[in-house]
Scaffold this motif. Structure first.
Motif, mmCIF file in Angstrom:
data_model
loop_
_atom_site.group_PDB
_atom_site.id
_atom_site.type_symbol
_atom_site.label_atom_id
_atom_site.label_comp_id
_atom_site.label_asym_id
_atom_site.label_seq_id
_atom_site.Cartn_x
_atom_site.Cartn_y
_atom_site.Cartn_z
ATOM 1 N N THR A 217 -71.529 -47.098 21.386
ATOM 2 C CA THR A 217 -71.662 -46.847 20.121
ATOM 3 C C THR A 217 -70.049 -47.344 19.885
ATOM 4 O O THR A 217 -69.287 -46.324 20.007
ATOM 5 N N THR A 219 -67.273 -48.162 16.157
ATOM 6 C CA THR A 219 -67.322 -47.733 15.490
ATOM 7 C C THR A 219 -66.321 -48.468 15.058
ATOM 8 O O THR A 219 -65.270 -48.151 14.882
ATOM 9 N N VAL A 237 -74.824 -50.516 20.329
ATOM 10 C CA VAL A 237 -74.322 -50.865 18.776
ATOM 11 C C VAL A 237 -73.208 -50.404 18.871
ATOM 12 O O VAL A 237 -72.100 -49.991 18.661
ATOM 13 N N ARG A 239 -70.747 -51.013 15.040
ATOM 14 C CA ARG A 239 -71.187 -50.217 13.865
ATOM 15 C C ARG A 239 -70.586 -50.377 12.716
ATOM 16 O O ARG A 239 -68.954 -51.358 12.939
ATOM 17 N N GLU A 260 -74.801 -52.404 12.932
ATOM 18 C CA GLU A 260 -75.214 -51.438 12.077
ATOM 19 C C GLU A 260 -74.245 -51.580 11.316
ATOM 20 O O GLU A 260 -73.346 -51.460 11.517
ATOM 21 N N ASN A 262 -74.971 -49.876 7.668
ATOM 22 C CA ASN A 262 -74.693 -48.882 7.029
ATOM 23 C C ASN A 262 -73.857 -49.221 5.708
ATOM 24 O O ASN A 262 -73.055 -47.973 5.025
#
Length: 265
Positions: A217, A219, A237, A239, A260, A262
């Motif tokens: 992931t 971010t 992923v 994010r 994602e 969020n």
């Protein structure tokens, strides 16, 4: 150097070519050459021993290799790779107060410690690999104009004031969250290939491409409104961790990857 024995004095210019009787040079004590020039096109060379290089520049013109495998830390006044390969595999740290330049060939850091590059480096072509066990610390931005720079080292890296990607590809593939610095400028390709989940808290600028290719992931935790290029996720992923985190001109999510948001814009 050469076919006959010679005596080295501090401040000397030293040339290593294919006329040497041996391909191994033992470093004894602290050596301070004015400059070391490599022009070996037949013989692979190794610098070993318990001594250290403490000043002076090193330039590699030869098409063969140099392996620096001494058991001490080294300080290079300058390093220029024009051909062949140079591997720093010493049992200690390496320091480059004035930085270094790679115009062609391959430079590999494989030492068992950290490296200090307060002046950064300039990469014009070829390959630069950081595979050392420690961290690599940059105080000023490094510049990538072409070629590839890859970090697979065994610690987090600190990029200080960021970096300038004008061409080529920078790949982050180490298992640690790196500090991308205050102004990472991506106008070519920044590639994330890290096996662990990481968050990028630095705001990214530029109009290039950010590739996410690992199964982890990633971010983006800063406002990246200064980045107008493409963010492409090909695995794992991606994010969005802040308002403007994915404010790129284009966000592409390939099969096998997911996004994602969020609740961020």
């Amino acid at each position: 150097k050469g076919a006959a024995a010679d005596v080295f004095y501090s401040g000397d210019y030293a040339t290593f070519d294919d006329t040497a009787k041996t391909n191994f040079a033992a470093l004894v004590g602290n050596l301070s050459p004015m400059a070391v020039v490599l022009s070996n096109n037949v013989m692979d060379l190794t610098f070993g021993g318990a001594g250290a290089i403490v000043s002076g520049s090193l330039t590699n013109w030869g098409s063969r290799s140099l392996r620096v495998a001494n058991t001490a830390a080294n300080t290079f006044g300058g390093l220029e790779v024009e051909n062949g390969s140079v591997t720093l595999a010493n049992a200690g740290a390496n320091s480059f107060p004035a930085g270094f330049t790679v115009n062609a060939g391959t430079l590999t850091f494989a030492n068992t410690d950290a490296n200090s590059l307060p002046a950064g480096f300039t990469m014009n072509n070829g390959a630069l690999i950081f595979a050392n066990t420690g961290a690599n610390t940059f105080d000023t931005p490094f510049t990538l104009n072409g070629g590839t720079v890859t970090f697979t080292n065994g610690a987090a890296n600190s990029f200080g004031q960021g970096f300038n990607l004008n061409g080529g590809t920078l790949t982050l593939a180490n298992s640690y969250a790196n500090n991308l610095g205050t102004s990472p400028n991506v106008n070519s390709t920044l590639r994330f290939l890290q096996p662990v989940d990481v968050a990028v808290s630095s705001a990214i600028f530029g109009a290039g491409t950010i590739l996410k290719q690992a199964a982890n992931t990633l971010t983006l935790s800063a406002n990246n409104s200064g980045f107008s290029g493409t963010v492409q996720a090909e695995n794992g992923v991606l994010r969005n961790g802040a308002t403007g985190g994915l404010s790129a001109g284009q966000v592409v999510v390939k099969d096998g990857a997911s996004l994602e948001v969020n609740g961020q814009n």
